[in-house]
Every structure is written in structure tokens, then in C-alpha cells.
Design a protein around this motif. Structure first.
Motif, mmCIF file in Angstrom:
data_model
loop_
_atom_site.group_PDB
_atom_site.id
_atom_site.type_symbol
_atom_site.label_atom_id
_atom_site.label_comp_id
_atom_site.label_asym_id
_atom_site.label_seq_id
_atom_site.Cartn_x
_atom_site.Cartn_y
_atom_site.Cartn_z
ATOM 1 N N LEU A 23 0.834 -1.204 0.000
ATOM 2 C CA LEU A 23 0.000 0.000 0.000
ATOM 3 C C LEU A 23 0.865 1.249 0.000
ATOM 4 O O LEU A 23 0.642 2.176 -0.782
ATOM 5 N N SER A 24 1.909 1.242 0.829
ATOM 6 C CA SER A 24 2.720 2.447 0.924
ATOM 7 C C SER A 24 3.534 2.665 -0.343
ATOM 8 O O SER A 24 3.658 3.788 -0.824
ATOM 9 N N VAL A 25 4.104 1.581 -0.903
ATOM 10 C CA VAL A 25 4.894 1.743 -2.130
ATOM 11 C C VAL A 25 3.979 2.184 -3.270
ATOM 12 O O VAL A 25 4.275 3.146 -3.988
ATOM 13 N N ALA A 26 2.844 1.513 -3.402
ATOM 14 C CA ALA A 26 1.911 1.879 -4.465
ATOM 15 C C ALA A 26 1.494 3.331 -4.292
ATOM 16 O O ALA A 26 1.490 4.113 -5.252
ATOM 17 N N ALA A 27 1.187 3.716 -3.052
ATOM 18 C CA ALA A 27 0.740 5.083 -2.804
ATOM 19 C C ALA A 27 1.811 6.091 -3.201
ATOM 20 O O ALA A 27 1.524 7.077 -3.878
ATOM 21 N N THR A 28 3.049 5.812 -2.786
ATOM 22 C CA THR A 28 4.092 6.799 -3.104
ATOM 23 C C THR A 28 4.443 6.807 -4.571
ATOM 24 O O THR A 28 4.759 7.857 -5.117
ATOM 25 N N VAL A 29 4.433 5.639 -5.207
ATOM 26 C CA VAL A 29 4.749 5.613 -6.633
ATOM 27 C C VAL A 29 3.686 6.415 -7.399
ATOM 28 O O VAL A 29 4.007 7.240 -8.258
ATOM 29 N N ILE A 30 2.428 6.210 -7.023
ATOM 30 C CA ILE A 30 1.363 6.994 -7.668
ATOM 31 C C ILE A 30 1.556 8.480 -7.358
ATOM 32 O O ILE A 30 1.474 9.335 -8.240
ATOM 33 N N ALA A 31 1.910 8.760 -6.103
ATOM 34 C CA ALA A 31 2.140 10.151 -5.727
ATOM 35 C C ALA A 31 3.332 10.724 -6.492
ATOM 36 O O ALA A 31 3.370 11.916 -6.795
ATOM 37 N N GLY A 32 4.316 9.857 -6.810
ATOM 38 C CA GLY A 32 5.533 10.333 -7.474
ATOM 39 C C GLY A 32 5.379 10.497 -8.975
ATOM 40 O O GLY A 32 6.199 11.148 -9.625
ATOM 41 N N LEU A 33 4.337 9.858 -9.545
ATOM 42 C CA LEU A 33 4.188 9.864 -11.012
ATOM 43 C C LEU A 33 4.145 11.273 -11.583
ATOM 44 O O LEU A 33 4.928 11.614 -12.473
ATOM 45 N N TYR A 34 3.253 12.088 -11.086
ATOM 46 C CA TYR A 34 3.070 13.404 -11.683
ATOM 47 C C TYR A 34 4.313 14.289 -11.519
ATOM 48 O O TYR A 34 4.816 14.837 -12.490
ATOM 49 N N PRO A 35 4.853 14.393 -10.297
ATOM 50 C CA PRO A 35 6.057 15.219 -10.143
ATOM 51 C C PRO A 35 7.196 14.744 -11.065
ATOM 52 O O PRO A 35 7.874 15.561 -11.672
ATOM 53 N N THR A 36 7.395 13.422 -11.161
ATOM 54 C CA THR A 36 8.475 12.910 -12.000
ATOM 55 C C THR A 36 8.231 13.273 -13.460
ATOM 56 O O THR A 36 9.139 13.720 -14.167
ATOM 57 N N TRP A 37 6.990 13.087 -13.877
ATOM 58 C CA TRP A 37 6.646 13.394 -15.262
ATOM 59 C C TRP A 37 6.895 14.866 -15.561
ATOM 60 O O TRP A 37 7.477 15.228 -16.567
ATOM 61 N N ARG A 38 6.506 15.725 -14.620
ATOM 62 C CA ARG A 38 6.731 17.159 -14.796
ATOM 63 C C ARG A 38 8.221 17.461 -14.887
ATOM 64 O O ARG A 38 8.667 18.236 -15.740
ATOM 65 N N ALA A 39 8.970 16.818 -14.004
ATOM 66 C CA ALA A 39 10.401 17.104 -13.959
ATOM 67 C C ALA A 39 11.085 16.710 -15.259
ATOM 68 O O ALA A 39 12.008 17.378 -15.722
ATOM 69 N N CYS A 40 10.635 15.597 -15.851
ATOM 70 C CA CYS A 40 11.279 15.102 -17.056
ATOM 71 C C CYS A 40 10.881 15.914 -18.280
ATOM 72 O O CYS A 40 11.430 15.722 -19.355
ATOM 73 N N ASN A 41 9.897 16.808 -18.115
ATOM 74 C CA ASN A 41 9.422 17.567 -19.252
ATOM 75 C C ASN A 41 9.928 19.001 -19.259
ATOM 76 O O ASN A 41 9.322 19.867 -19.857
ATOM 77 N N VAL A 42 11.036 19.225 -18.563
ATOM 78 C CA VAL A 42 11.569 20.582 -18.629
ATOM 79 C C VAL A 42 12.259 20.751 -19.984
ATOM 80 O O VAL A 42 12.778 19.793 -20.564
ATOM 81 N N ALA A 43 12.210 21.965 -20.458
ATOM 82 C CA ALA A 43 12.901 22.240 -21.727
ATOM 83 C C ALA A 43 14.365 22.501 -21.417
ATOM 84 O O ALA A 43 14.669 23.467 -20.710
ATOM 85 N N PRO A 44 15.273 21.655 -21.897
ATOM 86 C CA PRO A 44 16.680 21.777 -21.524
ATOM 87 C C PRO A 44 17.258 23.166 -21.874
ATOM 88 O O PRO A 44 17.989 23.736 -21.068
ATOM 89 N N ALA A 45 16.858 23.671 -23.010
ATOM 90 C CA ALA A 45 17.467 24.920 -23.458
ATOM 91 C C ALA A 45 17.250 26.024 -22.422
ATOM 92 O O ALA A 45 18.187 26.723 -22.028
ATOM 93 N N ASN A 46 15.992 26.150 -21.942
ATOM 94 C CA ASN A 46 15.668 27.174 -20.955
ATOM 95 C C ASN A 46 16.538 27.054 -19.720
ATOM 96 O O ASN A 46 17.045 28.036 -19.202
ATOM 97 N N GLN A 47 16.637 25.803 -19.240
ATOM 98 C CA GLN A 47 17.375 25.571 -18.008
ATOM 99 C C GLN A 47 18.847 25.913 -18.203
ATOM 100 O O GLN A 47 19.486 26.470 -17.325
ATOM 101 N N LEU A 48 19.378 25.556 -19.362
ATOM 102 C CA LEU A 48 20.805 25.781 -19.587
ATOM 103 C C LEU A 48 21.087 27.276 -19.695
ATOM 104 O O LEU A 48 22.077 27.764 -19.170
ATOM 105 N N LYS A 49 20.140 27.969 -20.340
ATOM 106 C CA LYS A 49 20.318 29.405 -20.488
ATOM 107 C C LYS A 49 20.421 30.100 -19.129
ATOM 108 O O LYS A 49 21.212 30.999 -18.940
ATOM 109 N N SER A 50 19.638 29.605 -18.218
ATOM 110 C CA SER A 50 19.562 30.318 -16.949
ATOM 111 C C SER A 50 20.699 29.930 -16.007
ATOM 112 O O SER A 50 20.809 30.468 -14.922
ATOM 113 N N GLN A 51 21.501 28.977 -16.400
ATOM 114 C CA GLN A 51 22.606 28.568 -15.530
ATOM 115 C C GLN A 51 23.655 29.669 -15.420
ATOM 116 O O GLN A 51 24.013 30.286 -16.395
#
Lengths: 404, 437
Positions: free
Chosen positions: B409-437
Motif C-alpha cells: 500500500l505504501s509503495v503503491a501510494a508513493t509511486v502513484i504520488a511520485g508519477l506526476y512530479p516525475t513526469w513534470r520534472a522530465c518535461n523541462v525544456a533543456p534549453a531554458n534551463q541551460l540558459k539560466s545557468q
């Protein structure tokens, strides 16, 4: 004013983060309101007055085992012994103990005959000493006289001429005016008349979970059984000292029985409401941890939001924004999110309540509780965001520019 | 790669230890609350007699007053009158049938120096033992004839046999109650079905089974008094014989069927029986004959109390709050890593690689939350035992199944909880991030 437009536009750029906090706040409010309501509900039912002196009273069971036991003479002998024991104010032989979960009941009807509607009342069988033993408050009429009391075998159906009723019972018989009950005649077993000669203020019955717990009658009958209960009231403060003494006294006075379950009325009450108590404690724990989890969640998210925007904050500071303005920005941002959460949570609270009402036959929650809950959650959000907002205000313009 | 990600997860979790601690604690609290209530409910609703639960049924008949129903529109009295129970018993229309009730008694000392012993009693007919599969260490059930011929026999529980006969085979010996001698025919092994299915109600469902078992005739012949709930209507009775013939409902009546067809036949038989009784002026209310399965019976008798169900609903909502909390915090954390993610993408990491990596991190938090949650569940159950007292003792143990459920229950709960944040994180546009470095 308050840079509302600006804040909303900024929020919309990170709508998911804001939405998640709002949802969390909504769910928190939902649970909070219903949990507090359930706690209040139970507290109210536990706070009902039994009408009896619970602090100085205890009882015990005399379990007879020898064949041919002479109840007719032994029970009065026991009562005589108890009533003359120093420290004991009064004692009775009774069929049941308030809130104990074991007892009898009687159906009363206003008109004799078949097919008349009847009212069920918890029935205490005891004698003229009961009022004094339980310290019941007689508000109308009079107590029984010794000659009113019938002493008979528990299978016997003979009924006395008089009864005393609780005010709640009187009010059920005569909803317009309970005082009319005094002197009136009610019927049991279709057509056996009983005259109401007294009314006591409050006397709860044996079953705390029964909605008729307040409706009780006292019948002047000593019902002889092999498991009789002696109910005893002591002088204030002497209960605990007298309990073992009385147990030994009765055990020695007659060896053909076992004296069992010497219990105080307080313990009986605690046992009876144990589940209520337990549920309340669990709910309270849920409420407290819930509030903490939500508060820390807001702190964590706000901190991250601020860390991400360090440069913007620094820039605003460099352009002349005061510390107060920076703090205000985050406080207002939080209040917007919280208000959205509260709106959602109020709907959720009502929905959950409707579900609980339908599934568990609870009473509906009152609107003022939702308002108080909303205020509490709003204050909680503002308090939680205070610390991160202060940290944001302390970001110096120089730090911000150096980070580029 | 998995172990490398584990190492990365460890570094990341430790770097933001405050945040990680907050997430783990929140999940653990949610899991702890949910699992505590699930455990109590699961054990409360456990099948007390799996081999027989489909076959055992208890009977209700509506013998109540025409003008004052027992419970308006809800149900007939929970027990039968002695008359009806006796009639159904002698009709023998089911595979097996038994009637029983509760009583209390005192076993009198046979030797001068012994003390009297207070015992709880079940008074029942012979089939009780075979129907409910009570395990015997010595002897066995009494013969069916005993139910008619008034022999005074007794079956002892292990506890009482230990107390009276030091645990030895006492079959053939006697005990004395109310001046009568009862011959021991059997001794039960420890038998404590939970819930005590043959006699359940709001308060007694988890009581222990009785100390001794006597033939039902000991009650009807007034050798001992029954001590059980009795619901009455009609004229008050003057003596025991009248009481036995009255409309007072107090006898528990159980039947055993081997097939659904038998149950149907029994239903027909009951309808016929009630019709026949109507000829004597009884059963004036509409037919409401009930043949309850264990499940139906537990529900009607509120074995799982409302509070527990309510608390379980609240606990799962609480878990919901804790998970939303985790989603929010993970989102914040992963978004905070956008520059790092942008850099990695620029260096050639694919989205699926990054997704994998951050899911490993979420799962790590989930497992830790689950383990801590188990500890909280354990504490929660200990707390419940303190709050509810002795009776709940049997209901607050974790078994392997529940432990596995908690972790899943706890693993399933956290994995489901982690899905959206992970998906968002992987969808950053690299160019923007690199520019701001």
C-alpha cells in the motif's frame, strides 16, 4: 491593492503546485470538520446526566448456588445488615444498574386494551429505599411506602399498584405537559393499571446506546432471583474503603452464595462509554496529526517556492520593495490558495457528512462548525507560511544579483 | 543501473533530509492510521469457522404483536420463542439443527475444603458440537437421546477441566450444580472462535466461549436459570411453564444446510410452519421468515461496530491528505532540480532514463514510509488495545498478510504520488534551463 493580479498570474504559471496545496487544504477541512463533529457528538452523549450519585455508589452480585435457598427471608436480612453498617447511607436490592447494559423494560400504554400504542421504558425493580440510595431528585408526588413493595419470585407476574417515572418518561406519555403524568393511570400487559405516584427529575436506564435511555420507571417489586444485585451508597469518600469490607461481610453472613463483581458506578460508566472514549481519542489524534502534516506541508512547499524565486525576490527588493511587501506577497498568495481549498473543503465536508449520515445514521453537521473549521484552517495556513515568508523577506538584494 | 539510481536517490534524499523526513513521516502516519483501522476491521470480520460458514444459518420468525412491530419495518426479533424452537428442532427438516441459550451457574464443591466455582454456561442440544465443529480432547458430544430423556450430562471447557480435574481425562466423573450431579461426557480443547459467531451482538461478539455446556433440558426443567436477552410481548407470565409457552423470544436457533436446494426446501417448510401456527391464532403479522447466513447475521447484529467503519473512512481520508502532501513536496523537490535535469538531458539522457531514476527515488521514500508506517501501525494497535481493553486483544495482531499489504500500500501510494512530479520534472525544456545557468 495587494498585487492580487500579479499574484494570481504568478500562481497560474505553477497551477499544479497551487492546486495540490488547495486540495490538501480541502481534504484537511473535510476531515477536520467531520472528526470534530463526531467528537462533539460523543462528548454530548457522555455528558448526559444519569440522575444518580455516581461517585459514592457501588454494587455487587449475590449468586446463590445452594438448592432450597430461602430468598424471602435472606434478602431482607442482607438489606438490614447493609443498611446498619456504619458508613453506608442506604442500600437496595435491584434488578439492574444504570448504564450497565443489563436490565428489564416494560411497555406502558395510556389506554387499556389491545392494539393501543405503547411506550417502552427501562424498568427498575426495587423498593422504597431506591430514591435515597441513588440520590434521585423527586420533583413531583411522593416516594413509595414500605407496604407498597411486593416481594415475589422472579417468574411471578403480579404487579404493584404504583410506579414512579422519570420526567423524560412522563413527557413521553404527556408530550404537552409532563406534570399531567402525576396521578394518572397507565396500563401494562394491555389492561393492568398502574398509578403514577411520583416523578423523578432524571434517571437513566441500563442501555446508554438506546435512544430511550432517559425513559425509565421504578416498580416497587423485589424480584427474587439467584443472581440479585445489591446497590449501595456510602458516605462521601468512603466507597473504596467499604467495598472489600462489604464483600467480606456478605460472603461471611451466608456461605451458600458467591459475592461477585463488586463494581463502582464510575467503572460501569467508563466501561459503558469505553468505545466512545476510544473513538474520541483516536479522532483527536487524527485531527492533531492532520493539522501538523498539513502545516508542515505548507511550510515545505512555500520554502521551495521561495527558493525557486530567490532571484526574483532579490530583484524586487533591489527595485525598492520593502521587506513587508515581500512578506505580504507570500501571505496573500497563501491566503488565495487556502481560500480556494476552503471553498472546496466546505463542499467536501458536507458531502462526507451526508455519506456518514446515510451510512452510519449520524446526525447532520451544523453549518457553524464548517465556518469555525474554515477560520481555523485559514489561520493555520497563514501561520504556516509566516516562517518561510520571513525568510523570503530577509533575502538581500545583493544575494540575488550575485546569483546570476 | 538500478543500484546506481539507488545511490543517487540516497544522495538526493540525504541532501534534502528535512524534506525527506517530512515526506517519510507523512506517508508513515497515513499508512499507520489506515493500516490500524484496516487490521481491526479485517480481524473483526474474519471468518470464525471457514469450513462451515457457508452452511450455517440462523432463523428468525416474526411472531410479534400485530399492532406493535418488534422493529418497525426493520426486522423480526433476533431469537425464537421456546415453542417455535422446539417445534423446528423436532421437525428435523435441516441436515442438522440446534437451539441454545446462555446461562450462569456455580459449580458446588464436592469436597468440604474446595471453593464454589462460578462458571458461564451454554445450554444447547447435541448437534451444537458437530455443527460448530468444537474440538474435543476427551470424550465427545452427548447422545441425541439426551435432549429428550433429561439425562444430566456436561461438556467441560479445557479451562474448567484444568481447574477441576487438573487437566486429566474427566469423562465419567461428575460435577454438582444446584444440588444436581452432572456426568462429564466430553472435554473441549481450547475453542475460542472470534467473533463468537453462535452468539453475537453489539457487546458480546468477542466474548470468550463458555466454561461448560449443558443439555438445553437443564433450562427447560428449571435446573438452572437462563441468563440471556429475552424479548417479550403479550401477557406477563406467572410461572415457568407459561413462560416457555409465551411469545417471549430468547432461544438461539441454528441450522446447517449442505446445498442451496436444502435451504430453499427449508424456506418452504418455514412458510408452511408459520401458516400452520396461524391456525392457533399466532403469527398475525405478515410473513417475515429469515434464514440468515453468518455474514447477514453479523451485519444485522452489528458485529463490526459503526465506529470502526467510520474510523476507517477517516483514516483513508487522512492517508489521502498525507499523499497529497507528498505529491506537493516531491513536485517542489523535482522542479527544484530542473537545471540539473536540463543539463543531463543536454548531455544525452533520455526521458525514460530520467523517469526511471526519479521513480526509484520516489519508491525509496515510499518503502521507508511503509516501514515506518508498520511501526506506527504496531503502536496504533497497541494503543487500541489500551483504549478498548482486554476484549480486543485477539483483534490487534498483525499477520504476514497484513504486513505485506501495508508495504504494498505504501509503495503503491508513493509511486502513484511520485508519477506526476516525475513526469513534470522530465518535461523541462533543456534549453531554458541551460540558459539560466
Amino acid at each position: 491593492m495587494l498585487e492580487l493580479g500579479l499574484i494570481v498570474r504568478a500562481l497560474l504559471r505553477h497551477k499544479m503546485a497551487a492546486l495540490i496545496i488547495a486540495l490538501q487544504i480541502a481534504l484537511t477541512l473535510t476531515v477536520l470538520v467531520n472528526a470534530v463533529f463526531m467528537i462533539q457528538d460523543r462528548q454530548a452523549s457522555m455528558a448526559r446526566d444519569t440522575g444518580v450519585n455516581e461517585t459514592d455508589t457501588f454494587y455487587l452480585t449475590s449468586r446463590v448456588f445452594a438448592p432450597g435457598y430461602d430468598y424471602q427471608s435472606e434478602i431482607p436480612k442482607d438489606l438490614d445488615l447493609l443498611r446498619h453498617t456504619p458508613g453506608i447511607i442506604d442500600a437496595v436490592y435491584i434488578n439492574s444498574v444504570p448504564l450497565s447494559g443489563y436490565g428489564g423494560y416494560q411497555r406502558l400504554q395510556l389506554q387499556p386494551g389491545k392494539d393501543q400504542s405503547s411506550i417502552i421504558a427501562g424498568d427498575y425493580l426495587s423498593d422504597d429505599h431506591l430514591l435515597n440510595t441513588l440520590e434521585l431528585e423527586l420533583i413531583a408526588g411522593e416516594n413509595f411506602q414500605p407496604e407498597d413493595v411486593l416481594i415475589q419470585d422472579s417468574n411471578s407476574a403480579q404487579l404493584p399498584a404504583k410506579i414512579i417515572v422519570s420526567r423524560a418518561m412522563a413527557a413521553q406519555l404527556y408530550p404537552d405537559n409532563w406534570q399531567r403524568a402525576l396521578g394518572s393511570t397507565v396500563y401494562v400487559d394491555e389492561n393492568v393499571p398502574l398509578k403514577i405516584t411520583g416523578i423523578v427529575k432524571t434517571l437513566q436506564g441500563a442501555w446508554h446506546f438506546w435512544d430511550q435511555v432517559e425513559a425509565t420507571i421504578i416498580t416497587p417489586v423485589i424480584s427474587l432471583t439467584d443472581a440479585g444485585i445489591y446497590l449501595i451508597r456510602t458516605e462521601p469518600g468512603r466507597r473504596d474503603e467499604l467495598m472489600p469490607e462489604v464483600e467480606a461481610l456478605l460472603a461471611h453472613s451466608n456461605k451458600n452464595r458467591i459475592i461477585r463483581s463488586v463494581t463502582t458506578l464510575q467503572d460501569t460508566r467508563d466501561e459503558s462509554y469505553r468505545e466512545h472514549n476510544a473513538t474520541n481519542k483516536i479522532l483527536l489524534l487524527v485531527v492533531v496529526t492532520l493539522v501538523l502534516v498539513t502545516a508542515f506541508g505548507i511550510v515545505g512547499l512555500a520554502t521551495f517556492g521561495i527558493n525557486r524565486r530567490t532571484r526574483q525576490i532579490g530583484t524586487r527588493r533591489a527595485l525598492g520593495a520593502t521587506k513587508g511587501q515581500i512578506m505580504r506577497y507570500f501571505m496573500v498568495e497563501n491566503s488565495l490558495i487556502t481560500l480556494a481549498g476552503i471553498a472546496l473543503g466546505a463542499i467536501g465536508a458536507v458531502a462526507l457528512n451526508i455519506y456518514l449520515v446515510e451510512t452510519f445514521a449520524m446526525t447532520p453537521v451544523t453549518p457553524d462548525l464548517i465556518v469555525y473549521g474554515a477560520i481555523a484552517v485559514f489561520v493555520l495556513g497563514q501561520l504556516a507560511v509566516l516562517y518561510p515568508a520571513r525568510k523570503a523577506a530577509l533575502i538581500s538584494p545583493a544575494t540575488a544579483t550575485r546569483m546570476v | 543501473m538500478f543500484f546506481y539510481y539507488l545511490r543517487l536517490a540516497r544522495i538526493s534524499i540525504l541532501r534534502h533530509w528535512g524534506l525527506s523526513l517530512l515526506m517519510v513521516t507523512a506517508i508513515a502516519l497515513g499508512i499507520g492510521a489506515a493500516m490500524t483501522t484496516v487490521t481491526v476491521n479485517y480481524l473483526m470480520s474474519a471468518d470464525p469457522i471457514p469450513s462451515k460458514s457457508h452452511a450455517l444459518h440462523t432463523i428468525q420468525l416474526d411472531n410479534w404483536d400485530e399492532s406493535n412491530p418488534f422493529k418497525e419495518g426493520l426486522e423480526p426479533p433476533p431469537f425464537l420463542t421456546y415453542r417455535d424452537a422446539k417445534n423446528l428442532l423436532s421437525a428435523k427438516k435441516a441436515q442438522r439443527q440446534t437451539m441454545h441459550t446462555a446461562a450462569k451457574a456455580v459449580i458446588e464443591p464436592l469436597a468440604e475444603e474446595d471453593l464454589p466455582l462460578y462458571v458461564t454456561v451454554r445450554a444447547n442440544t447435541a448437534d451444537f458440537f458437530t455443527m460448530f465443529e468444537t474440538p474435543f480432547v476427551y470424550g465427545g458430544p452427548w447422545q441425541k437421546e439426551v435432549d429428550d430423556n433429561n439425562d444430566l450430562v456436561v461438556v467441560l471447557s479445557e479451562k474448567i477441566n484444568e481447574r477441576l480435574f487438573a487437566g486429566e481425562n474427566s469423562v465419567g466423573k461428575s460435577i454438582k450444580i444446584n444440588g444436581d450431579l452432572y456426568k462429564v461426557v466430553g472435554v473441549l480443547a481450547n475453542w475460542q472462535p472470534k467473533p463468537r459467531f453462535y452468539h453475537v451482538d453489539k457487546v458480546k461478539a468477542f466474548d470468550d466461549s463458555e466454561d461448560i455446556f449443558l443439555p438445553f433440558t437443564a433450562i427447560t426443567r428449571k435446573k438452572i436459570n437462563f441468563d440471556d436477552n429475552s424479548y417479550c410481548w403479550g401477557p406477563t407470565t406467572d410461572n415457568w411453564q407459561d413462560y416457555l409457552n409465551s411469545e417471549c423470544a430468547w432461544v438461539h436457533f441454528w441450522v446447517e444446510f449442505n446445498s442451496p436446494a436444502e435451504k430453499q426446501q427449508y424456506r418452504d417448510f418455514l412458510n408452511g410452519y408459520v401458516e400452520e401456527q396461524r391456525l392457533y391464532g399466532r403469527f398475525k403479522r405478515p410473513n417475515d421468515n429469515r434464514i440468515n447466513t453468518l455474514e447477514q447475521w453479523f451485519k444485522a447484529r452489528e458485529v463490526i461496530n459503526k465506529d470502526n467503519n467510520m474510523l476507517m473512512a477517516m483514516a483513508f481520508l487522512f492517508l489521502g491528505v498525507c499523499l497529497l502532501n507528498t505529491v506537493g513536496l516531491l513536485l517542489a523537490k523535482f522542479l527544484g532540480k530542473s537545471p540539473e535535469i536540463g543539463l543531463r538531458q543536454a548531455l544525452g539522457a533520455s526521458k525514460s532514463t530520467l523517469f526511471y531514476q526519479y521513480m526509484v527515488e520516489s519508491a525509496c521514500i515510499g518503502v521507508m514510509g511503509g516501514l515506518l508506517g508498520l511501526l506506527f501501525t504496531y503502536l496504533g494497535l497497541a494503543g487500541i488495545e489500551v483504549l478498548y481493553g482486554e476484549k480486543m486483544k485477539a483483534l490487534v495482531t498483525l499477520d504476514a498478510q497484513l504486513v505485506i499489504f501495508a508495504i504494498l500500500l505504501s509503495v503503491a501510494a508513493t509511486v502513484i504520488a511520485g508519477l506526476y512530479p516525475t513526469w513534470r520534472a522530465c518535461n523541462v525544456a533543456p534549453a531554458n534551463q541551460l540558459k539560466s545557468q
